[in-house]
Design a protein around this motif. Structure first.
Motif, PDB file in Angstrom:
ATOM      1  N   GLY A  37       0.655  -1.228   0.107  1.00  0.00           N
ATOM      2  CA  GLY A  37       0.039  -0.160   0.072  1.00  0.00           C
ATOM      3  C   GLY A  37       0.770   1.215   0.157  1.00  0.00           C
ATOM      4  O   GLY A  37       2.084   1.206   0.129  1.00  0.00           O
ATOM      5  N   PRO A  38       0.225   2.266  -0.029  1.00  0.00           N
ATOM      6  CA  PRO A  38       0.790   3.710   0.083  1.00  0.00           C
ATOM      7  C   PRO A  38       1.701   4.056   1.237  1.00  0.00           C
ATOM      8  O   PRO A  38       1.367   3.521   2.408  1.00  0.00           O
ATOM      9  CB  PRO A  38       0.023   4.753  -0.013  1.00  0.00           C
ATOM     10  N   ILE A  39       2.953   4.178   1.121  1.00  0.00           N
ATOM     11  CA  ILE A  39       4.013   4.045   2.225  1.00  0.00           C
ATOM     12  C   ILE A  39       3.819   5.702   2.940  1.00  0.00           C
ATOM     13  O   ILE A  39       4.268   6.444   2.016  1.00  0.00           O
ATOM     14  CB  ILE A  39       5.295   3.774   1.712  1.00  0.00           C
ATOM     15  N   ASP A  40       3.831   5.529   4.186  1.00  0.00           N
ATOM     16  CA  ASP A  40       3.799   7.015   4.921  1.00  0.00           C
ATOM     17  C   ASP A  40       5.209   7.129   5.523  1.00  0.00           C
ATOM     18  O   ASP A  40       5.679   5.892   6.260  1.00  0.00           O
ATOM     19  CB  ASP A  40       2.464   7.219   5.956  1.00  0.00           C
ATOM     20  N   LYS A  41       5.744   8.224   5.761  1.00  0.00           N
ATOM     21  CA  LYS A  41       6.973   8.744   6.329  1.00  0.00           C
ATOM     22  C   LYS A  41       6.714  10.074   6.806  1.00  0.00           C
ATOM     23  O   LYS A  41       6.005  10.958   6.353  1.00  0.00           O
ATOM     24  CB  LYS A  41       7.803   8.257   5.565  1.00  0.00           C
ATOM     25  N   ALA A  98       0.072   6.888  -3.913  1.00  0.00           N
ATOM     26  CA  ALA A  98      -0.692   6.307  -4.821  1.00  0.00           C
ATOM     27  C   ALA A  98      -0.843   6.756  -6.042  1.00  0.00           C
ATOM     28  O   ALA A  98      -1.186   5.953  -7.109  1.00  0.00           O
ATOM     29  CB  ALA A  98      -2.294   6.430  -3.872  1.00  0.00           C
ATOM     30  N   ALA A  99      -0.798   8.169  -6.348  1.00  0.00           N
ATOM     31  CA  ALA A  99      -1.016   8.536  -7.771  1.00  0.00           C
ATOM     32  C   ALA A  99       0.116   7.947  -8.789  1.00  0.00           C
ATOM     33  O   ALA A  99      -0.144   7.481  -9.956  1.00  0.00           O
ATOM     34  CB  ALA A  99      -0.941  10.107  -7.898  1.00  0.00           C
ATOM     35  N   LEU A 100       1.521   7.952  -8.086  1.00  0.00           N
ATOM     36  CA  LEU A 100       2.646   7.551  -8.872  1.00  0.00           C
ATOM     37  C   LEU A 100       2.338   5.932  -9.159  1.00  0.00           C
ATOM     38  O   LEU A 100       2.545   5.261 -10.261  1.00  0.00           O
ATOM     39  CB  LEU A 100       3.719   7.484  -8.118  1.00  0.00           C
ATOM     40  N   ARG A 101       2.021   5.250  -8.311  1.00  0.00           N
ATOM     41  CA  ARG A 101       1.503   3.746  -8.207  1.00  0.00           C
ATOM     42  C   ARG A 101       0.720   3.613  -9.295  1.00  0.00           C
ATOM     43  O   ARG A 101       0.832   2.713 -10.049  1.00  0.00           O
ATOM     44  CB  ARG A 101       1.272   3.084  -7.049  1.00  0.00           C
ATOM     45  N   ALA A 102      -0.248   4.244  -9.335  1.00  0.00           N
ATOM     46  CA  ALA A 102      -1.638   4.025 -10.483  1.00  0.00           C
ATOM     47  C   ALA A 102      -0.706   4.188 -11.834  1.00  0.00           C
ATOM     48  O   ALA A 102      -1.035   3.414 -12.760  1.00  0.00           O
ATOM     49  CB  ALA A 102      -2.462   5.008 -10.274  1.00  0.00           C
ATOM     50  N   ALA A 103       0.123   5.293 -12.044  1.00  0.00           N
ATOM     51  CA  ALA A 103       0.850   5.639 -13.456  1.00  0.00           C
ATOM     52  C   ALA A 103       1.781   4.322 -13.709  1.00  0.00           C
ATOM     53  O   ALA A 103       1.709   3.964 -14.581  1.00  0.00           O
ATOM     54  CB  ALA A 103       1.397   6.872 -13.235  1.00  0.00           C
ATOM     55  N   VAL A 104       2.386   3.969 -12.413  1.00  0.00           N
ATOM     56  CA  VAL A 104       3.336   2.824 -12.867  1.00  0.00           C
ATOM     57  C   VAL A 104       2.485   1.504 -13.171  1.00  0.00           C
ATOM     58  O   VAL A 104       3.012   0.825 -14.169  1.00  0.00           O
ATOM     59  CB  VAL A 104       4.182   2.328 -11.442  1.00  0.00           C
ATOM     60  N   ASP A 105       1.377   1.268 -12.549  1.00  0.00           N
ATOM     61  CA  ASP A 105       0.525   0.129 -13.044  1.00  0.00           C
ATOM     62  C   ASP A 105       0.206   0.370 -14.527  1.00  0.00           C
ATOM     63  O   ASP A 105       0.106  -0.769 -15.245  1.00  0.00           O
ATOM     64  CB  ASP A 105      -0.729   0.026 -12.036  1.00  0.00           C
ATOM     65  N   ALA A 106      -0.250   1.711 -14.731  1.00  0.00           N
ATOM     66  CA  ALA A 106      -0.851   1.762 -16.125  1.00  0.00           C
ATOM     67  C   ALA A 106      -0.042   1.437 -17.014  1.00  0.00           C
ATOM     68  O   ALA A 106      -0.140   1.021 -18.357  1.00  0.00           O
ATOM     69  CB  ALA A 106      -1.663   3.169 -16.147  1.00  0.00           C
ATOM     70  N   ALA A 107       1.392   1.886 -16.779  1.00  0.00           N
ATOM     71  CA  ALA A 107       2.561   1.527 -17.733  1.00  0.00           C
ATOM     72  C   ALA A 107       3.008   0.167 -17.650  1.00  0.00           C
ATOM     73  O   ALA A 107       3.912   0.082 -18.657  1.00  0.00           O
ATOM     74  CB  ALA A 107       3.818   2.591 -17.422  1.00  0.00           C
ATOM     75  N   GLY A 108       2.405  -0.615 -17.073  1.00  0.00           N
ATOM     76  CA  GLY A 108       2.784  -2.153 -17.063  1.00  0.00           C
ATOM     77  C   GLY A 108       4.118  -2.331 -16.200  1.00  0.00           C
ATOM     78  O   GLY A 108       4.676  -3.480 -16.683  1.00  0.00           O
TER      79      GLY A 108
END
Length: 354
Positions: A37-41, A98-108
């Motif tokens: 999941g999204p990592i908080d720090k 989360a926004a970057l992860r969505a873009a990474v997933d969309a890029a395969g």
């Protein structure tokens, strides 16, 4: 055959951006990140205009609160300057992730729930043994190149023998969210005798407060040094979130490239969070690393890293050193008020779109 052209170790915002950049450059990419999941720090959560623009070039547009500039405060005295290249943005780190992860997933780009364990390099690639959550052995992953984006205390940097002794006084960061409406569209930097408090609006009903100090003290102890800010935060009708910490902030690397392994983001070395450029800097370094790999000359990244980082290093190192004595800290806001053009120029440099 390799599992990927580029293996990214670490799936935080900079690691995900590096994987996305590699994919956009025509390279196959895989990211290793054992946390779910999204990592908080602990993070100031303020994106400078340059970071907003860099994310936009990747097609990433995280929701948040517009930031028009930076305001310094010390007691009743203030100094303020606006960004010239458009607004920045206050964004929860989890929202950005989360926004970057969505873009990474969309890029395969595959994100594998694994941690890197041991790296072995050869003439044509890197072999990485992994472990699954719970420290169970995982599969071996091979790649032509590795980009290590595994954070401030990078295990990759340490395993490669690239750690260098940090000089100067250690500083630490603490961050907490307070559930009340933002009262400003500026990042506020409150200067105290031995700490700074960074207040960043990140949602219509949420402000983040990051405290930086040489003192290893609790959040409430440090916040007591800012009575006006504490009174405002105490007016919230809901309790604040848990405190997250980070440090020591200053980290150094002997170099940023060893063979086919390149260090980016906090893993490549870090001066301080004082100027709030962490994400913008990490994105610029990731772009330089991917460019060097794409050109077939990973060794060129050392020069690219310096090109991306010199301004941050000079500004941050200079400000940290200059404000070390107590008398100098007391003079920061009066000096900014006395020479507003210089202060405005510095804010412009922090937020400049490249």
């Amino acid at each position: 055959m390799h599992d990927a052209d580029v293996l990214v170790v670490g799936g935080g915002p900079v690691g995900l951006a590096a994987g996305l950049m590699a994919a956009r450059s025509g390279r196959s990419a895989v990211v290793l990140e054992p946390r779910d999941g999204p990592i908080d720090k602990a993070c100031g959560e303020g994106l400078m205009p340059g970071a907003v623009a860099a994310l936009g070039r990747l097609g990433v547009d995280p929701s948040g609160v517009p930031l028009t500039g930076i305001r310094y405060l010390a007691g009743s005295r203030t100094a303020q300057a606006d960004f010239r290249d458009g607004p920045g943005r206050g964004v929860r780190r989890t929202t950005l992730h989360a926004a970057l992860r969505a873009a990474v997933d969309a890029a395969g780009v595959a994100v594998l729930p694994l941690a890197a364990d041991e790296l072995t390099q050869s003439d044509d690639g890197v072999r990485v043994t992994t472990r699954e959550p719970g420290r169970r052995p995982g599969p071996v992953v091979t790649a032509r190149h590795v980009i290590a984006a595994d954070g401030l205390h990078s295990p990759t940097r340490r395993a490669l023998g690239l750690d260098a002794p940090a000089t100067g006084t250690a500083r630490y960061g603490l961050r907490r969210h307070h559930l009340l409406a933002p009262w400003s569209d500026h990042v506020e930097v409150h200067w105290g005798p031995d700490a700074e408090a960074y207040v960043t609006p990140v949602a219509p009903d949420l402000v983040g407060v990051a405290l930086l100090s040489r003192r290893r003290a609790g959040y409430d102890v440090l916040l007591a040094g800012f009575p006006a800010l504490r009174a405002r935060l105490d007016a919230a009708d809901r309790p604040p979130t848990d405190v997250r910490g980070a440090g020591p902030l200053r980290q150094r690397a002997r170099r940023r490239v060893q063979g086919r392994v390149l260090l980016v983001g906090d893993a490549s070395g870090y001066v301080d969070a004082l100027t709030g450029e962490g994400i913008a800097l990490g994105l610029a370094q990731a772009a330089e690393a991917v460019a060097a790999i794409t050109a077939g000359r990973p060794e060129d990244y050392e020069r690219g890293w310096r090109r991306a980082s010199w301004r941050y290093t000079v500004l941050t190192e200079g400000l940290v050193r200059a404000t070390r004595p107590a008398w100098a800290r007391r003079a920061v806001v009066p000096a900014a008020r006395a020479v507003p053009g210089v202060f405005a120029g510095a804010v412009h440099e922090l937020g400049r779109v490249r």
